[in-house]
Design a protein around this motif. Structure first.
Motif, mmCIF file in Angstrom:
data_model
loop_
_atom_site.group_PDB
_atom_site.id
_atom_site.type_symbol
_atom_site.label_atom_id
_atom_site.label_comp_id
_atom_site.label_asym_id
_atom_site.label_seq_id
_atom_site.Cartn_x
_atom_site.Cartn_y
_atom_site.Cartn_z
ATOM 1 N N LYS A 1 -3.590 1.117 -6.541
ATOM 2 C CA LYS A 1 -3.758 1.905 -7.484
ATOM 3 C C LYS A 1 -3.023 3.247 -7.363
ATOM 4 N N SER A 2 -3.080 3.651 -6.252
ATOM 5 C CA SER A 2 -2.390 5.083 -6.034
ATOM 6 C C SER A 2 -0.830 4.929 -5.831
ATOM 7 N N GLN A 3 -0.475 3.803 -5.213
ATOM 8 C CA GLN A 3 0.936 3.561 -5.136
ATOM 9 C C GLN A 3 1.313 3.212 -6.451
ATOM 10 N N TRP A 4 0.922 2.151 -7.417
ATOM 11 C CA TRP A 4 1.266 1.981 -8.503
ATOM 12 C C TRP A 4 1.437 3.468 -9.445
ATOM 13 N N GLN A 5 0.393 4.288 -9.099
ATOM 14 C CA GLN A 5 0.860 5.652 -10.060
ATOM 15 C C GLN A 5 1.916 6.357 -9.609
ATOM 16 N N LEU A 6 2.596 6.207 -8.360
ATOM 17 C CA LEU A 6 3.610 6.835 -8.022
ATOM 18 C C LEU A 6 5.099 6.206 -8.382
ATOM 19 N N TRP A 7 4.961 4.828 -8.408
ATOM 20 C CA TRP A 7 5.855 3.978 -8.517
ATOM 21 C C TRP A 7 6.107 3.396 -9.735
ATOM 22 N N LYS A 8 5.142 3.707 -10.644
ATOM 23 C CA LYS A 8 4.897 2.758 -12.166
ATOM 24 C C LYS A 8 6.413 2.966 -12.916
ATOM 25 N N HIS A 9 7.199 4.093 -12.474
ATOM 26 C CA HIS A 9 8.501 4.259 -13.434
ATOM 27 C C HIS A 9 9.663 3.612 -12.637
ATOM 28 N N THR A 10 9.458 2.770 -11.886
ATOM 29 C CA THR A 10 10.459 1.907 -10.929
ATOM 30 C C THR A 10 10.454 0.495 -11.179
ATOM 31 N N ARG A 11 11.727 -0.013 -11.026
ATOM 32 C CA ARG A 11 11.675 -1.580 -10.921
ATOM 33 C C ARG A 11 11.728 -1.968 -9.167
ATOM 34 N N LEU A 12 10.877 -2.540 -9.095
ATOM 35 C CA LEU A 12 10.750 -3.060 -7.416
ATOM 36 C C LEU A 12 11.354 -4.344 -7.104
ATOM 37 N N THR A 13 12.102 -4.603 -6.407
ATOM 38 C CA THR A 13 12.526 -5.627 -5.780
ATOM 39 C C THR A 13 12.240 -5.952 -4.218
ATOM 40 N N PRO B 1 2.154 -19.902 -7.767
ATOM 41 C CA PRO B 1 2.575 -18.488 -7.640
ATOM 42 C C PRO B 1 2.024 -17.730 -6.324
ATOM 43 N N VAL B 2 3.094 -16.829 -6.143
ATOM 44 C CA VAL B 2 2.668 -15.877 -4.848
ATOM 45 C C VAL B 2 2.399 -14.336 -5.566
ATOM 46 N N GLU B 3 1.066 -14.153 -5.396
ATOM 47 C CA GLU B 3 0.567 -12.932 -6.089
ATOM 48 C C GLU B 3 1.132 -11.641 -5.370
ATOM 49 N N PHE B 4 1.625 -10.412 -5.918
ATOM 50 C CA PHE B 4 1.891 -9.350 -5.589
ATOM 51 C C PHE B 4 0.990 -8.241 -5.920
ATOM 52 N N TRP B 5 0.264 -7.894 -5.099
ATOM 53 C CA TRP B 5 -0.687 -6.534 -5.310
ATOM 54 C C TRP B 5 -0.137 -5.310 -4.906
ATOM 55 N N ILE B 6 -0.632 -4.244 -5.398
ATOM 56 C CA ILE B 6 -0.277 -2.780 -5.042
ATOM 57 C C ILE B 6 -1.574 -2.091 -5.129
ATOM 58 N N PRO C 1 5.934 -3.738 1.936
ATOM 59 C CA PRO C 1 5.075 -4.964 1.470
ATOM 60 C C PRO C 1 4.793 -5.647 2.642
ATOM 61 N N MET C 2 3.601 -6.350 2.528
ATOM 62 C CA MET C 2 2.852 -7.186 3.563
ATOM 63 C C MET C 2 2.487 -8.400 2.980
ATOM 64 N N CYS C 3 3.116 -9.552 3.943
ATOM 65 C CA CYS C 3 2.803 -10.779 3.484
ATOM 66 C C CYS C 3 1.725 -11.196 4.212
ATOM 67 N N PHE C 4 0.773 -11.997 3.477
ATOM 68 C CA PHE C 4 -0.446 -12.725 3.965
ATOM 69 C C PHE C 4 -0.569 -14.174 3.524
ATOM 70 N N SER D 1 1.051 -1.348 -0.066
ATOM 71 C CA SER D 1 -0.119 -0.116 0.047
ATOM 72 C C SER D 1 0.855 1.212 -0.137
ATOM 73 N N GLY D 2 0.259 2.439 0.014
ATOM 74 C CA GLY D 2 1.201 3.739 -0.006
ATOM 75 C C GLY D 2 0.912 4.206 1.419
ATOM 76 N N GLY D 3 0.650 3.451 2.420
ATOM 77 C CA GLY D 3 0.298 4.072 3.722
ATOM 78 C C GLY D 3 1.629 4.545 4.477
ATOM 79 N N CYS D 4 1.274 5.388 5.499
ATOM 80 C CA CYS D 4 2.603 5.600 6.316
ATOM 81 C C CYS D 4 3.210 4.440 7.186
ATOM 82 N N CYS D 5 4.371 4.860 7.653
ATOM 83 C CA CYS D 5 4.739 3.490 8.510
ATOM 84 C C CYS D 5 5.064 2.313 8.057
ATOM 85 N N ASP D 6 4.484 1.232 8.677
ATOM 86 C CA ASP D 6 4.672 0.036 7.990
ATOM 87 C C ASP D 6 3.661 0.020 6.640
#
Length: 119
Positions: A61-73, A54-59, A26-29, A17-22
């Motif tokens: 939409k608001s965070q995706w808009q900010l990070w869409k030009h980055t490679r995430l690891t 497979p392990v799905e990785f969700w983000i 990325p959160m694993c559930f 998510s794009g929240g503050c703090c934790d």
């Protein structure tokens, strides 16, 4: 870490998510425990050696808009993360490392390092 968590909790998923703090980590559930919806984007279904599905990785939409030009690891480091993420009791936490890329794409990467290449 993902193989260990899979062995203890069954199929897994991540949400970023794009929240503050934790909320900025990325959160694993257990798969399906975190409800995703119209405000989320599925970035990839990660293939992790030793994990049968497979392990799905969700983000969000608001965070995706900010990070869409980055490679995430996805990385795992010592430390205490959120109590809601499955790795927290192990004294480890997941963390996102990012690098700028020229154009956004939604592609996953397969490998032992449990990485996710995403813009």
């Amino acid at each position: 870490m993902i193989r260990s968590l899979r062995g203890r909790h069954g199929p897994l998923m991540f949400h970023q998510s794009g929240g503050c703090c934790d909320g900025s980590a990325p959160m694993c559930f257990p798969a399906g425990e975190f409800r995703t919806g119209a405000s989320d984007v599925l970035l990839a279904s990660l293939a992790v050696d030793g994990v049968p599905e497979p392990v799905e990785f969700w983000i969000s939409k608001s965070q995706w808009q900010l990070w869409k030009h980055t490679r995430l690891t996805v990385d795992v480091v010592p430390g205490r993360g959120s109590g809601f993420s499955l790795e927290a009791p192990d004294g480890l936490r997941f963390l996102i490392r990012s690098h700028l890329t020229p154009t956004p794409t939604l592609t996953g990467r397969r490998g032992n390092d449990e990485s996710l290449d995403q813009p």
